[in-house]
Every structure is written in structure tokens, then in C-alpha cells.
Enzyme design. Structure first.
Site, mmCIF file in Angstrom:
data_model
loop_
_atom_site.group_PDB
_atom_site.id
_atom_site.type_symbol
_atom_site.label_atom_id
_atom_site.label_comp_id
_atom_site.label_asym_id
_atom_site.label_seq_id
_atom_site.Cartn_x
_atom_site.Cartn_y
_atom_site.Cartn_z
ATOM 1 N N ASP A 1 0.843 -1.198 0.000
ATOM 2 C CA ASP A 1 0.000 0.000 0.000
ATOM 3 C C ASP A 1 0.877 1.248 0.000
ATOM 4 O O ASP A 1 1.909 1.304 0.672
ATOM 5 C CB ASP A 1 -0.897 0.005 1.241
ATOM 6 C CG ASP A 1 -1.706 1.287 1.342
ATOM 7 O OD1 ASP A 1 -2.690 1.413 0.603
ATOM 8 O OD2 ASP A 1 -1.328 2.154 2.154
ATOM 9 N N TYR B 1 2.528 10.249 0.011
ATOM 10 C CA TYR B 1 3.599 9.734 0.845
ATOM 11 C C TYR B 1 4.958 10.202 0.302
ATOM 12 O O TYR B 1 5.321 9.890 -0.838
ATOM 13 C CB TYR B 1 3.568 8.208 0.878
ATOM 14 C CG TYR B 1 2.394 7.615 1.643
ATOM 15 C CD1 TYR B 1 1.545 8.420 2.398
ATOM 16 C CD2 TYR B 1 2.139 6.251 1.620
ATOM 17 C CE1 TYR B 1 0.480 7.882 3.086
ATOM 18 C CE2 TYR B 1 1.080 5.706 2.317
ATOM 19 C CZ TYR B 1 0.250 6.529 3.046
ATOM 20 O OH TYR B 1 -0.804 5.991 3.740
ATOM 21 N N GLN C 1 -9.817 2.096 4.709
ATOM 22 C CA GLN C 1 -8.511 2.092 5.351
ATOM 23 C C GLN C 1 -8.581 3.037 6.551
ATOM 24 O O GLN C 1 -8.751 4.253 6.383
ATOM 25 C CB GLN C 1 -7.414 2.519 4.375
ATOM 26 C CG GLN C 1 -6.019 2.339 4.943
ATOM 27 C CD GLN C 1 -4.942 2.414 3.877
ATOM 28 O OE1 GLN C 1 -3.969 3.132 4.031
ATOM 29 N NE2 GLN C 1 -5.110 1.678 2.801
ATOM 30 N N LEU D 1 -0.029 -0.479 15.629
ATOM 31 C CA LEU D 1 0.836 -0.391 16.819
ATOM 32 C C LEU D 1 0.795 1.004 17.432
ATOM 33 O O LEU D 1 1.640 1.327 18.268
ATOM 34 C CB LEU D 1 2.270 -0.780 16.464
ATOM 35 C CG LEU D 1 2.464 -2.233 16.018
ATOM 36 C CD1 LEU D 1 3.899 -2.464 15.553
ATOM 37 C CD2 LEU D 1 2.107 -3.191 17.143
ATOM 38 N N LYS E 1 8.565 0.696 23.083
ATOM 39 C CA LYS E 1 9.794 1.487 22.932
ATOM 40 C C LYS E 1 9.719 2.843 23.633
ATOM 41 O O LYS E 1 10.742 3.476 23.897
ATOM 42 C CB LYS E 1 10.120 1.684 21.450
ATOM 43 C CG LYS E 1 9.125 2.580 20.718
ATOM 44 C CD LYS E 1 9.580 2.963 19.322
ATOM 45 C CE LYS E 1 9.634 1.771 18.394
ATOM 46 N NZ LYS E 1 9.995 2.186 17.009
ATOM 47 N N GLY F 1 4.469 -1.050 8.898
ATOM 48 C CA GLY F 1 5.498 -0.072 8.565
ATOM 49 C C GLY F 1 6.846 -0.561 9.078
ATOM 50 O O GLY F 1 6.997 -0.804 10.279
ATOM 51 N N GLN G 1 12.636 -5.812 11.346
ATOM 52 C CA GLN G 1 11.346 -5.366 11.852
ATOM 53 C C GLN G 1 10.204 -6.097 11.142
ATOM 54 O O GLN G 1 9.189 -6.439 11.761
ATOM 55 C CB GLN G 1 11.193 -3.857 11.657
ATOM 56 C CG GLN G 1 11.963 -3.014 12.653
ATOM 57 C CD GLN G 1 11.606 -1.541 12.532
ATOM 58 O OE1 GLN G 1 10.857 -1.116 11.648
ATOM 59 N NE2 GLN G 1 12.164 -0.734 13.434
#
Length: 794
Positions: free
Chosen positions: A62, A67, A192, A224, A232, A305, A311
Site C-alpha cells: 500500500d 507519501y 482504510q 501499533l 519502545k 510499517g 522489523q
């Protein structure tokens, strides 16, 4: 770049979910380009991330035009090319709203920006199409009809396969679906939206009616909570985190400030408690947070992401965590966050409460008695008797009984009239099967064998124009140029046998009303003939449903081929109308006709796998569902405690891939699972010839071929000396309403109508005899009442 494609490998742990009610399958975990790809991550690291995702079964990427100012799309398109990923294996989505530049049309959802932004995105992605095109935000300054028509146009042009919304309210999604349904346009398949354990109000509350009504699913971003649920930020803000890097985003900095507030410390404690739950499951808090959202039925895919492949692998571990979530884990999580939204009110009530309609208090009164007391008008004639009249007249009791009987009769007639009207509107009257005869023929003009000496003499050359100009003018006007005209006609063979209702006649059925569409393909060399070799005609959508009197709407139908006027026929026959196609040329031409019949009700084709089980291969939707239910009953598949629950046997499990089903979900599942599809069209072939039969061999078949069998002559079906061919006929079966029954029912309803009623023409129906008699008796009652009142006054 190698010549071999980078083949896709299925991840056995990955789920591939259908997006909404569409047939598009996407991986439940997908890759996003917001803030990372093209922004903080560029070049080879982007390729490494996409390669890692591809190798682990992620097939959905996506991005958006806004962006990194379009750099995200460029990086994704470049890496897909370098990795040589087959485009058909990949699902790519982009979004439109935040454009580039300062032009007033470079932002928003105007038709201009939607179409031009998609062209620019495809160029940056180096692709011919995207799979899903999202509206990145709602645009209240643009009419919703303009928005949905623009997205529908993009899909029809092949530049996108589906479209969706992003960060729209439930009311706006409802409005888009309503307009799409009203106009026959393609509806959005997905929304979305942001959804995490920290932000649940919209995804789990406001959108619930949209999930249930339209099957909308979410492509979730920020699951998240911008990294907050990874833990974190429990002990401060790391230097390389989003909160520290993206200082230009005010809303992100507001979250940074919240961390030091009492509310922020409570949120951090929730993350610490969630971490303890995750440790008990032997997973990370990141994986548990993703898995909890992934477990919800509304989630189609979670957009990840990632800044590194490591990750990516960490988040893909949510697939293993998903299997470990049970009711006890859910109870612990809900206890920690305690923020599960309450069930929402309906979208309509929300619409009114937002002030876009009348006052909520006026619309929804406290009691129905209050509503009817203030809103219902009083009757024009007060037929109640005055008090104390029983002492004067002994007939008062009888009158009261007559009044009660009249009320019951009025109620019964109203109810019966409404029931019959509902039957007419549902189209559930008796069906009939008729024979539709199709006629194919053609005529030719200006062929070489048709030109006589008189024709040649009549073509007087223009002395002032050269030969080239004269020939050009002839071609433009088609004067003297060889051409042919193909005709497609038809009529019902047997007329309605039932007598005509005395008040309204049964309407005539024309050929074009019995077709949904016609496609004609011509086998001609496009380099020789400039006009198109494909003609498509689509019926007016209003013709699919005629009104309660069985009459068809009239008016122009803007299609590519015009409908010819019906020729004059002998009395008593059904008028014939048809379609004609005229083209230039003197060569034989093969035609392929595809006819989509307008069955009433529509006929559907059952998938071979399901048809072999229920023994129905093509039928109407109610009959297919009835056959499925008969199979369930015959094999005892109903649950003994919950009769609406069906426990599938081995054969049905192979079709639906489920263990159990709710019966009310079966119609939507059959359609979305492509187990029911529109019936196959009728395909006819016609060999059009331009030769004259008399100048050839006297016919279109060779009777002296030496084999004893008549063989077709080359050149197709010829014409006579007048340029007209013989008629080729085909008989087809067509399901339709019995208009005699429909008209009869309408006649009964009109006999019960108190007023004259317009029924599709300039005239109105007269009051029926039964109503005139009732009205006369009613007037007499009024007169007697007035006499009684006068008597009491005296």
C-alpha cells in the site's frame, strides 16, 4: 534484471483474506509506505524490505500519492521492477487526496484530480493499473455523486480494479453505497482506517453497521499506535523513533507531550501490563498487539510499517501469536485497556443527531401516542354520535355496531390491497415461459453487380473539382460506395392466451424489452475499414422492471446503436422491433452475436462443484437456495440445538472451506464466493454474403458436391436481385412475468382505490362500480347523521 520472474511463495502461516465482498485475496499482513519507504528509508534498503515481504508470503503493498511527496510510489515501483516480480502476483493500492503543488485542483476529490492523480501515480509506480484505488480522505466540498462516478470511470478504463475509502465516517460510506446502488455504479470494497488497542472507537463502534450491511473490511494502518504498543516509549523517546524524527507533524508531537501527562503514564502502564501477558504466551508485545487486531472479522489486512527486514520478520511473528489467543487472553487484554466501544446507534440516527436533518426530539418522540396525536390529521367527517342521543332514538346501538363493522371492513380492504401491492412490487406473480423467435437477415447496396448503366450515367462529374476531390466526397457521403446492413429482429411466437382485462389492456412486449444487451463482432480487416468492428447495445435499466400495470417506460435510450421503428404487421400479431448495423464493404463478413436475455426473474449459473452436489446447474436464485436447503434437510446437516446453524458435510466443506455456516449468510456467500454467476449468454453466428444468388449458382448451397450432402458455398448467405437475403430464424426460451395475471391483480387493486389513479398514460382510470356504491351509501349515512343532530338540537 534476470529474465525469470521472482516467483511468489505461499507462507503456510499466512492467511489470504477476501477484501470485503470482492473476490480479491490479500495477505492478512501487508507492507505500507507511510513515513518509511521514500522517506526515512530509500534505495537498496527498500528493495531488501520488499524482498523480505515477498519471500514470506506478503502479496499486498500500500502507498499513496502524498507519501514522501510521491517518492514512496517511485521507490516501490523501482524495486518491483528490479526484483522482477510478476505484476499479476502482486496487489498494489494507492490513494488520492493530498496532491502536489499549490493549484486549487491539486488536492481533494474532484473528478479532475481523481483521474489525473491516478495517471501520475501509475507513472511513478511504472505500472498500467493499481488493484485498489483509495479516497485518502472525504471531501465535503465535492458532491458524492461526482466522487463515485470518477472512481467508477477509473475502474471502467482499466486503470484500477476496485476502489475504497480511507478515514471516512460511517455516514459518508453509507452515502457512497447508496448513490452507487441508485446509479448502478461500483461500490467501495474496503475502508482504510486507524485501528489499534489504543484507538478502537471508529473501527469497532461506528463502522459496525457498515460491516453488517455492505461487508466492508478494513485495511488497518497504525495497528501499533505509531510504535507506542511496541513498548519502545515506556522509558522515553528513542532518537531514531517516529516521535523524535517527524517533528513537523503536530498531531504526532501531541502524542509525545501526552507521554509525560498522567493520562500518558496510565497508557504506558497498560503497555507494560500487556507485555506481561505477551511473555506468558512466549510472544512479543508487538506480535500480540498485531494479532489481537488481526483476530477481528472486520480486519482484511494490517499494513505494516518497517525500516528494516528484521522489523518485518518481528511483525510477521504475529501470525504465530494469533493461534495462541483464546478467550482467557481476550479477557486479560480487555481488562487492561477497558476501552471496548459500546454498540453504535444506527447511521440514520447519527445523521440526524449531527444536525444534518430535523431535530432528533421532533423526529423520534417519546411515545407513539404523542406522535400520532400531534401528527395525524383528523377525519374530514365526524361520524360519532352526540352524547344523550340514545334517549331519543333506539337505533343508536345498531348504528354503533354498523360503525364498528365498517371499521373492520375498511381495515381488511386496506390490508388486502397492501398485500397485493407488495406482491406486484416483489414480482412474485405467476411466471410463464415463452418462445422468443430471433430473425437474422441483411441487405446490400451499391455492390458491383447492382450498378447498372443508368446508375453510372447519373453520376455526373463535377467539372470544377478534380477526380481526387470527387472520390473523397463520395466516400464521405457513402454515395455509390458498397455497403451492407445487418438486421436483428424478434418476437414472441405465442400471444397471451388469457383475455384482456376490461379496464387496461395487456401491454405489448417488444423485442428490445426482452434483451439486456447485444454484442455484435464483425470479422473484418481493421486496416481496410475505418469504422469499428464491434457494436454493443445495452437496454435501458428501467426496462428490467415494469410497473404494477405491466407497462414499459418509454423515452430515448442513449446507446451506441439506435433502435429501429417496428414495421407494420398484420392485425393481431405482436409488433417486431429490432437493431440494425450498417457498414461499408463488398466482402463476405462473419458475424458473432452475443445475446443477454432479460429473464424475469434473472437466471443464474451454479459453479460445477456446487452443481454436482445440489443437482442444479442453472436456475433462479430462489430455486438455487431452495435446492441447497433441500440438500441440507435431506442429509440432516442442521444443528440440533440451533436450527439456523448448518454443519457442513465433507462435500460442502470442499466447496465453502468452512465447518459451519449460518443459513442467513448463505446467499451472500454463494455470490461472493463466485458459486453463482449470471447465466451464459446466447451466441449466434451469421455468415453475411454480398453476392447475388441468381448471378452465382442459384442458391447458397452446392447440391452437386458429389458427396450427397449439401455443402455451404463460400461467401456466406447471398441476397436476391433486390439486395435482400433470406431470413434465418432461431427459437429461444424466455422466462417472464405472466402479464395477464399482473394486469388482473392491478385491476383488482384499482377497484378498491377510492380515487382515480394515473397508470402510466395521460388518461386516468374511472372510479369502479363497487366504490361508487360504497360512496353512495357513505353519503346517505352522512345525511342521516345530520338529521339526528338536528333532531337533538330541536
Amino acid at each position: 534484471m534476470t529474465s525469470e520472474y521472482f516467483e511468489f511463495k505461499l507462507n503456510p502461516n499466512m492467511e489470504y483474506r477476501r477484501l470485503g465482498r470482492s473476490g480479491l485475496r490479500v495477505s492478512c499482513l501487508s507492507l505500507g509506505g507511510w513515513l518509511t519507504i521514500g522517506g526515512t528509508v530509500k534505495g537498496d534498503p527498500v528493495r531488501d524490505i520488499i524482498k523480505c515481504a515477498w519471500e514470506n508470503g506478503v502479496n499486498f503493498i500500500d502507498t499513496a500519492e502524498g507519501y514522501a511527496d510521491g517518492q514512496s510510489e517511485r521507490e516501490i515501483g523501482r524495486c518491483i521492477k528490479e526484483l522482477n516480480i510478476r505484476r499479476s502476483d502482486l496487489v498494489v493500492s494507492t490513494k488520492v487526496f493530498w496532491g502536489h503543488g499549490e493549484s486549487p485542483n491539486s488536492i481533494g476529490l474532484s473528478r479532475k484530480h481523481i483521474i489525473e492523480a491516478l495517471d501520475a501515480s501509475l507513472e511513478r509506480l511504472q505500472m498500467n493499473y493499481v488493484d485498489v484505488y483509495f479516497a485518502h480522505r472525504p471531501d465535503p466540498t465535492v458532491p458524492m455523486e461526482e466522487v463515485v462516478r470518477a472512481f467508477n470511470w477509473c475502474i471502467e478504463q482499466g486503470k484500477a480494479h476496485y476502489w475504497g475509502t480511507s478515514e471516512w465516517s460511517a455516514l459518508e460510506i453509507e452515502e457512497a453505497h447508496h448513490i452507487c446502488s441508485k446509479l448502478g455504479l461500483i461500490s467501495p470494497i474496503a475502508e482504510q482506517a486507524e485501528h489499534s488497542l489504543m484507538k478502537r472507537e471508529r473501527a469497532e463502534g461506528e463502522y459496525q453497521p457498515i460491516y453488517e450491511r455492505y461487508g466492508t473490511q478494513l485495511t488497518v494502518f497504525s495497528a501499533l499506535h505509531c510504535g507506542f504498543l511496541t513498548g519502545k516509549y515506556n522509558d522515553g523517546v528513542p532518537a531514531d523513533s517516529r516521535f523524535a524524527v517527524h517533528t513537523e507533524m503536530d498531531w504526532l508531537q501531541d502524542r509525545v507531550k501526552r507521554l509525560s501527562s498522567p493520562e500518558g503514564q496510565k497508557d504506558i502502564q497498560k503497555v507494560r501490563d500487556l507485555t506481561e501477558v505477551a511473555k506468558g504466551l512466549d510472544v512479543s508485545v508487538t506480535q500480540l498487539s498485531l494479532a489481537y487486531i488481526l483476530k477481528m472479522n472486520s480486519t482484511g489486512s494490517i499494513i505494516m510499517g518497517c525500516k528494516t527486514p528484521e522489523q518485518m520478520l518481528e511483525q510477521l511473528g504475529a501470525l504465530d501469536a494469533l493461534k495462541k489467543i483464546d478467550s482467557s487472553v481476550e479477557e486479560k487484554v480487555e481488562t487492561i485497556f477497558a476501552n471496548k466501544p459500546r454498540p453504535p446507534r444506527s447511521v440514520f440516527v447519527k445523521f440526524v443527531a449531527q444536525g444534518r436533518g430535523r431535530s432528533l426530539n421532533n423526529l423520534l418522540p417519546t411515545t407513539s401516542h404523542h406522535f400520532y396525536k400531534n401528527k395525524m390529521p383528523r377525519r374530514l367527517t365526524d361520524r360519532s354520535l352526540p352524547h344523550g342521543l340514545s334517549a331519543i332514538s333506539p337505533d343508536v346501538g345498531l348504528f354503533d355496531e354498523l360503525m364498528e363493522m365498517e371499521k373492520r371492513l375498511d381495515w381488511t380492504m386496506t390490508r388486502r390491497r397492501q398485500e397485493m401491492t407488495d406482491v406486484l412490487n416483489r414480482g412474485t406473480l405467476q411466471q410463464t415461459r415463452r418462445t422468443l423467435r430471433i430473425f437474422l437477415s441483411h441487405t446490400v447496396r451499391n455492390q458491383a453487380w447492382q450498378k447498372s448503366a443508368e446508375d453510372d450515367d447519373s453520376q455526373v462529374p463535377n467539372e470544377e473539382a478534380g477526380d481526387g476531390e470527387e472520390a473523397k466526397a463520395a466516400m464521405e457521403t457513402a454515395q455509390g460506395v458498397p455497403s451492407w446492413t445487418f438486421k436483428l429482429e424478434g418476437k414472441l411466437l405465442d400471444s397471451d392466451a388469457a383475455p384482456t382485462p376490461k379496464r387496461w389492456p395487456t401491454p405489448e412486449r417488444k423485442f428490445s424489452h426482452m434483451l439486456k444487451g447485444v454484442s455484435i463482432e464483425m470479422d473484418r480487416d481493421p486496416n481496410v475499414y475505418a469504422d469499428t468492428n464491434h457494436v454493443q447495445w445495452t437496454s435501458n435499466p428501467q426496462w428490467n422492471n415494469y410497473n404494477n400495470l405491466g407497462q414499459f417506460p418509454t423515452g430515448p435510450n442513449p446507446v451506441s446503436t439506435t433502435e429501429t421503428a417496428p414495421p407494420s404487421l398484420p392485425a393481431g400479431t405482436v409488433p417486431v422491433d429490432g437493431l440494425t448495423v450498417t457498414r461499408l464493404g463488398d466482402a463476405p463478413t462473419a458475424l458473432r452475436l452475443t445475446l443477454h436475455l432479460n429473464h424475469t426473474p434473472d437466471r443464474l449459473k451454479v459453479s460445477p462443484q456446487l452443481a454436482s452436489i445440489i443437482s442444479v446447474y442453472e436456475d433462479t436464485k430462489p430455486n438455487i437456495l431452495g435446492a441447497f436447503w433441500h440438500y441440507v434437510k435431506a442429509n440432516g446437516l442442521q444443528d440440533k440445538n440451533d436450527r439456523k446453524l448448518i454443519r457442513l458435510d465433507e462435500r460442502l466443506r470442499g466447496v465453502f472451506k468452512y465447518e459451519t455456516l449460518n443459513f442467513q449468510d448463505i446467499p451472500a456467500l454463494l455470490i461472493s464466493g463466485q458459486h453463482m454467476a449470471p447465466a451464459d449468454p446466447i451466441v449466434l453466428r451469421y455468415e453475411l454474403g454480398t453476392h447475388c444468388i441468381e448471378t452465382a449458382t442459384g442458391g447458397d448451397v452446392d447440391m452437386t458436391s458429389g458427396t450427397g450432402v449439401a455443402a455451404p458455398l463460400p461467401g456466406g448467405i447471398g441476397v436476391d436481385k433486390n439486395g435482400e437475403s433470406a431470413i434465418t430464424a432461431y427459437d429461444l426460451s424466455l422466462d417472464m412475468d405472466d402479464l395477464w395475471m399482473r394486469s388482473k391483480a392491478a385491476d383488482i387493486i384499482m377497484n378498491m382505490q377510492p380515487d382515480s389513479m394515473s397508470h402510466g398514460s395521460t388518461s386516468t382510470a374511472p372510479n369502479s362500480g363497487s366504490f361508487v356504491a360504497i360512496q353512495k351509501a357513505d353519503d346517505e349515512i352522512k345525511q342521516r347523521l345530520q338529521n339526528l343532530r338536528n333532531l337533538r338540537m330541536r
